[in-house]
Structure formats: C-alpha cells, structure tokens
Design a protein around this motif. Structure first.
Motif, PDB file in Angstrom:
ATOM      1  N   THR A   1       5.230  13.693  27.452  1.00 12.61           N
ATOM      2  CA  THR A   1       5.136  12.458  26.675  1.00 12.61           C
ATOM      3  C   THR A   1       6.537  12.127  26.169  1.00 12.61           C
ATOM      4  OG1 THR A   1       4.551  13.776  24.728  1.00 12.61           O
ATOM      5  CG2 THR A   1       2.739  12.739  25.945  1.00 12.61           C
ATOM      6  N   TYR A   2       6.739  10.870  25.814  1.00 14.27           N
ATOM      7  CA  TYR A   2       8.088  10.437  25.440  1.00 14.27           C
ATOM      8  C   TYR A   2       8.004   9.380  24.339  1.00 14.27           C
ATOM      9  CZ  TYR A   2      12.860   8.602  25.975  1.00 14.27           C
ATOM     10  OH  TYR A   2      14.153   8.210  25.760  1.00 14.27           O
ATOM     11  N   LEU A   3       8.755   9.604  23.266  1.00 19.40           N
ATOM     12  CA  LEU A   3       8.852   8.622  22.192  1.00 19.40           C
ATOM     13  C   LEU A   3       9.989   7.664  22.513  1.00 19.40           C
ATOM     14  CD1 LEU A   3       8.262  10.727  18.959  1.00 19.40           C
ATOM     15  CD2 LEU A   3       6.886   8.806  19.763  1.00 19.40           C
ATOM     16  N   ASP A   4       9.634   6.402  22.659  1.00 18.80           N
ATOM     17  CA  ASP A   4      10.583   5.374  23.074  1.00 18.80           C
ATOM     18  C   ASP A   4      11.126   4.619  21.857  1.00 18.80           C
ATOM     19  OD1 ASP A   4      12.011   4.034  24.987  1.00 18.80           O
ATOM     20  OD2 ASP A   4      10.382   2.681  25.567  1.00 18.80           O
TER      21      ASP A   4
ATOM     22  N   THR B   1       0.508   6.982  28.888  1.00 13.07           N
ATOM     23  CA  THR B   1       1.485   7.523  27.946  1.00 13.07           C
ATOM     24  C   THR B   1       1.752   9.008  28.173  1.00 13.07           C
ATOM     25  OG1 THR B   1      -0.268   7.950  26.323  1.00 13.07           O
ATOM     26  CG2 THR B   1       0.925   5.850  26.144  1.00 13.07           C
ATOM     27  N   GLN B   2       1.078   9.605  29.162  1.00 12.01           N
ATOM     28  CA  GLN B   2       1.279  11.014  29.457  1.00 12.01           C
ATOM     29  C   GLN B   2       1.378  11.242  30.956  1.00 12.01           C
ATOM     30  OE1 GLN B   2      -0.813  14.232  27.227  1.00 12.01           O
ATOM     31  NE2 GLN B   2      -1.624  14.828  29.225  1.00 12.01           N
ATOM     32  N   ILE B   3       2.438  11.934  31.343  1.00 11.00           N
ATOM     33  CA  ILE B   3       2.624  12.303  32.748  1.00 11.00           C
ATOM     34  C   ILE B   3       2.005  13.670  32.976  1.00 11.00           C
ATOM     35  CG2 ILE B   3       4.325  12.855  34.535  1.00 11.00           C
ATOM     36  CD1 ILE B   3       6.280  11.030  33.035  1.00 11.00           C
TER      37      ILE B   3
ATOM     38  N   PHE C   1      11.166  12.800  33.356  1.00 12.96           N
ATOM     39  CA  PHE C   1      11.702  11.527  32.867  1.00 12.96           C
ATOM     40  C   PHE C   1      12.643  11.803  31.696  1.00 12.96           C
ATOM     41  CE2 PHE C   1      11.440   7.905  29.930  1.00 12.96           C
ATOM     42  CZ  PHE C   1      11.785   6.860  30.776  1.00 12.96           C
ATOM     43  N   LYS C   2      13.909  11.470  31.869  1.00 10.39           N
ATOM     44  CA  LYS C   2      14.930  11.680  30.837  1.00 10.39           C
ATOM     45  C   LYS C   2      14.874  13.109  30.288  1.00 10.39           C
ATOM     46  CE  LYS C   2      15.457   6.841  29.520  1.00 10.39           C
ATOM     47  NZ  LYS C   2      15.564   5.859  28.414  1.00 10.39           N
ATOM     48  N   GLY C   3      14.822  14.055  31.209  1.00 11.76           N
ATOM     49  CA  GLY C   3      14.670  15.456  30.823  1.00 11.76           C
ATOM     50  C   GLY C   3      15.785  16.002  29.961  1.00 11.76           C
ATOM     51  N   LYS C   4      16.973  15.402  30.039  1.00  8.71           N
ATOM     52  CA  LYS C   4      18.097  15.898  29.235  1.00  8.71           C
ATOM     53  C   LYS C   4      17.893  15.680  27.743  1.00  8.71           C
ATOM     54  CE  LYS C   4      21.522  15.473  32.925  1.00  8.71           C
ATOM     55  NZ  LYS C   4      22.805  14.859  33.361  1.00  8.71           N
ATOM     56  N   GLU C   5      16.907  14.880  27.382  1.00  4.87           N
ATOM     57  CA  GLU C   5      16.648  14.604  25.959  1.00  4.87           C
ATOM     58  C   GLU C   5      15.687  15.615  25.328  1.00  4.87           C
ATOM     59  OE1 GLU C   5      15.586  10.568  25.134  1.00  4.87           O
ATOM     60  OE2 GLU C   5      17.051   9.748  26.555  1.00  4.87           O
ATOM     61  N   TYR C   6      15.360  16.678  26.058  1.00  6.43           N
ATOM     62  CA  TYR C   6      14.429  17.686  25.551  1.00  6.43           C
ATOM     63  C   TYR C   6      15.135  19.030  25.406  1.00  6.43           C
ATOM     64  CZ  TYR C   6      10.699  14.393  26.831  1.00  6.43           C
ATOM     65  OH  TYR C   6       9.891  13.281  26.935  1.00  6.43           O
ATOM     66  N   GLN C   7      14.707  19.798  24.406  1.00 11.44           N
ATOM     67  CA  GLN C   7      15.240  21.145  24.244  1.00 11.44           C
ATOM     68  C   GLN C   7      14.102  22.129  23.955  1.00 11.44           C
ATOM     69  OE1 GLN C   7      17.975  20.981  20.896  1.00 11.44           O
ATOM     70  NE2 GLN C   7      16.408  21.520  19.427  1.00 11.44           N
ATOM     71  N   TYR C   8      14.379  23.366  24.232  1.00 12.69           N
ATOM     72  CA  TYR C   8      13.384  24.441  24.145  1.00 12.69           C
ATOM     73  C   TYR C   8      12.918  24.667  22.705  1.00 12.69           C
ATOM     74  CZ  TYR C   8      11.497  29.211  24.607  1.00 12.69           C
ATOM     75  OH  TYR C   8      10.698  30.331  24.572  1.00 12.69           O
ATOM     76  N   GLN C   9      11.624  24.790  22.505  1.00 13.13           N
ATOM     77  CA  GLN C   9      11.068  25.134  21.191  1.00 13.13           C
ATOM     78  C   GLN C   9      10.996  26.651  21.088  1.00 13.13           C
ATOM     79  OE1 GLN C   9       7.199  23.482  20.243  1.00 13.13           O
ATOM     80  NE2 GLN C   9       6.887  24.953  18.595  1.00 13.13           N
ATOM     81  N   ASN C  10      11.926  27.231  20.361  1.00 12.13           N
ATOM     82  CA  ASN C  10      12.042  28.699  20.372  1.00 12.13           C
ATOM     83  C   ASN C  10      11.083  29.403  19.428  1.00 12.13           C
ATOM     84  OD1 ASN C  10      13.191  28.114  17.905  1.00 12.13           O
ATOM     85  ND2 ASN C  10      15.288  28.595  18.522  1.00 12.13           N
ATOM     86  N   ASN C  11      10.344  28.660  18.615  1.00 16.81           N
ATOM     87  CA  ASN C  11       9.404  29.339  17.703  1.00 16.81           C
ATOM     88  C   ASN C  11       7.949  29.133  18.130  1.00 16.81           C
ATOM     89  OD1 ASN C  11       9.055  26.662  17.017  1.00 16.81           O
ATOM     90  ND2 ASN C  11       8.974  27.025  14.812  1.00 16.81           N
TER      91      ASN C  11
ATOM     92  N   LEU D   1      -0.926   9.715  36.020  1.00 18.37           N
ATOM     93  CA  LEU D   1      -0.832   9.212  34.655  1.00 18.37           C
ATOM     94  C   LEU D   1      -2.198   9.205  33.993  1.00 18.37           C
ATOM     95  CD1 LEU D   1       1.544   6.162  35.257  1.00 18.37           C
ATOM     96  CD2 LEU D   1       2.159   8.403  34.366  1.00 18.37           C
ATOM     97  N   THR D   2      -2.194   9.359  32.677  1.00 17.54           N
ATOM     98  CA  THR D   2      -3.444   9.264  31.942  1.00 17.54           C
ATOM     99  C   THR D   2      -3.890   7.805  31.883  1.00 17.54           C
ATOM    100  OG1 THR D   2      -2.279   9.001  29.845  1.00 17.54           O
ATOM    101  CG2 THR D   2      -2.818  11.249  30.522  1.00 17.54           C
TER     102      THR D   2
END
Length: 263
Positions: A168-171, A89-91, A117-127, A84-85
């Motif tokens: 990082t994760y916005l809670d 706040t950063q893994i 951590f809660k990886g299902k809440e992320y999606q690929y940035q295609n641009n 951790l940092t």
C-alpha cells in the motif's frame, strides 16, 4: 541646601533600592524553583527498575504534522504480474524468489527496489515481532510512517520462505494546512519515556524494547490521513506471571497532550 528636598530625595532613593533588592530576590527564588522543578522531572530509570535501550538522538530536530491519502493504483503504473484489490489501493503479488526469514535486509530491499512501486521510499521495520511477516514501512523525510497499514510492504512467510507480498502507498504526503502547523522542535526520547512514567504507563519491572521517531496517524481513512510527529515506544511487562507487550505513541511536540496505544 534645602533639607526638605534632600530628605525627600533620600526617601525616594531608599525606596528604589529596596524595590531593586526585592526584584533580585524574587528572580533568585524563581530561578531556584525552575531548577528544582527541572531536577525533579529527571527520572533515573535504572533506580526505578526500568530497563531502557540506547535511545536515538535527534538533537534540535524540528517536525510538523503531515497529511496524505491512500493511492489508487492503475494497471498502467505497474509492471510484472500483479493483482489489485477491489478498491485498487492494495497491490498483491505472488512471488517465487529465494527470500527467507534469515535473508539479509539488502536482499529484501533489492527486490523491493526492483519490483515494487516506488520501493526506494520504504525501509525495514526492525521491531516487527511477527515471525510470519517481514515488514517495510513507507518513509517521509527519512522517517517511518509508524504502524500504518496504508503505507507498507508486507512479505508473507510460509515455511520460512517469502511467497507473497502486499503493498500500500500513502500518496501526496505534505505538511498539513493551518497557521499553527509550523515546524517545531521535538522533545527527546528520554522526555517521552518520562511522560509515560509519570502517567503510569511505564512501571517498575518493565523493559523498553525499542524507541522510534516517526509519523503516527491520528486519522486512518483511505480518503485522507493526518499524521503527527510521534515517538513509538514498545514495552514488555509482566502481569500475573505472563509477559505482555504493548506499543504506545507519544506526541513528539506536545508529549503531555497525547498518549495513544497501538490499535
């Protein structure tokens, strides 16, 4: 019959008829002005020499501003070998798996779902155009948190292979407080592009490479963020014989009020 009364009644009826005709006339004039104004706001980008892609369609989509804050992680929440940092706040994690730049998105996503951590809440940035990084963005209600280092998973690539990632994760993402923050209908993507055109951000010869809908933060602090519904527009242009790419953000509810450039 009393002629004076009849005469007065005739005059009153005549005046009412004329008032009615005047009202009808002005309604027609106003309607024609509105129609003409709407017609003038339409931009034929092809005729203007501006190349645009197939635009996303979110018919009758309603959105509102949201708030959140950077999550402070603790060791009990994490599995595997992480570091951790200083502010937690950063893994950071070194990885040794068979993920290269040409791997299918499913391969990265499977790794994220399993290891993050809660990886299902992320999606690929295609641009994403950075060849040395593969980026996944945190989502809220199936829409991305746009260009926000406080809500991303980033794979760092070396010699075409992923060797490290940060997260990082916005809670506590939720609708912002305030009486004026009810869900409102957003403008469509074409209206957002027209806003850029009329404000000279989009010019002849430009190419719109991508248009995305999501949430863009107007306040990017660890302690708290305010994110507004926004259209993200990536534009490639030629200036002095050199290619230049810029990313602009347009308020999706009140496009005339805010146009921000990527910081």
């Amino acid at each position: 019959m009393d002629w004076k009364h009849a005469k007065s009644l005739f005059i009153i009826v005549f005046i009412l008829i004329n008032i009615g005709l005047v009202v009808v006339y002005f309604n027609k004039v106003n309607n024609s002005i509105v129609q003409e104004s709407n017609a003038q706001s339409e931009v034929n980008f092809s005729k203007e020499g501006i190349d645009i892609p197939q635009l996303p369609d979110y018919k009758d989509k309603e959105m509102q501003a949201i708030t959140g804050s950077s999550k402070s992680f603790n060791a009990d929440e994490l599995e595997g070998v992480y570091s951790l940092t200083e502010k937690d706040t950063q893994i950071n994690k070194d990885i040794n798996v068979d993920l290269d730049k040409d791997s299918k998105q499913e391969s990265f996503k499977n790794f994220i779902n399993k290891e993050s951590f809660k990886g299902k809440e992320y999606q690929y940035q295609n641009n994403n155009s950075n060849k040395n990084k593969v980026v996944y963005e945190q989502n809220y209600e199936d829409l991305p948190i746009l260009n926000n280092s406080k809500g991303q998973i980033v794979f760092e690539m070396e010699n075409g292979k992923a060797n490290k990632y940060t997260q990082t994760y916005l809670d506590k993402l939720k609708p912002g407080n305030g009486d004026n923050n009810n869900k409102q209908k957003i403008v469509n993507a074409k209206t957002a592009l027209e806003t850029l055109y009329y404000n000279t951000y989009l010019k002849k010869g430009d190419k719109v490479e991508s248009v995305r809908l999501g949430y863009y933060s107007v306040v990017k602090e660890i302690g708290g963020q305010v994110l507004v519904p926004s259209w993200e527009v990536k534009i490639k242009s030629e200036e002095d014989g050199k290619s230049k790419t810029k990313v602009l953000y347009i308020d999706a509810i009140k496009p005339e009020s805010t146009v921000l450039e990527e910081s």
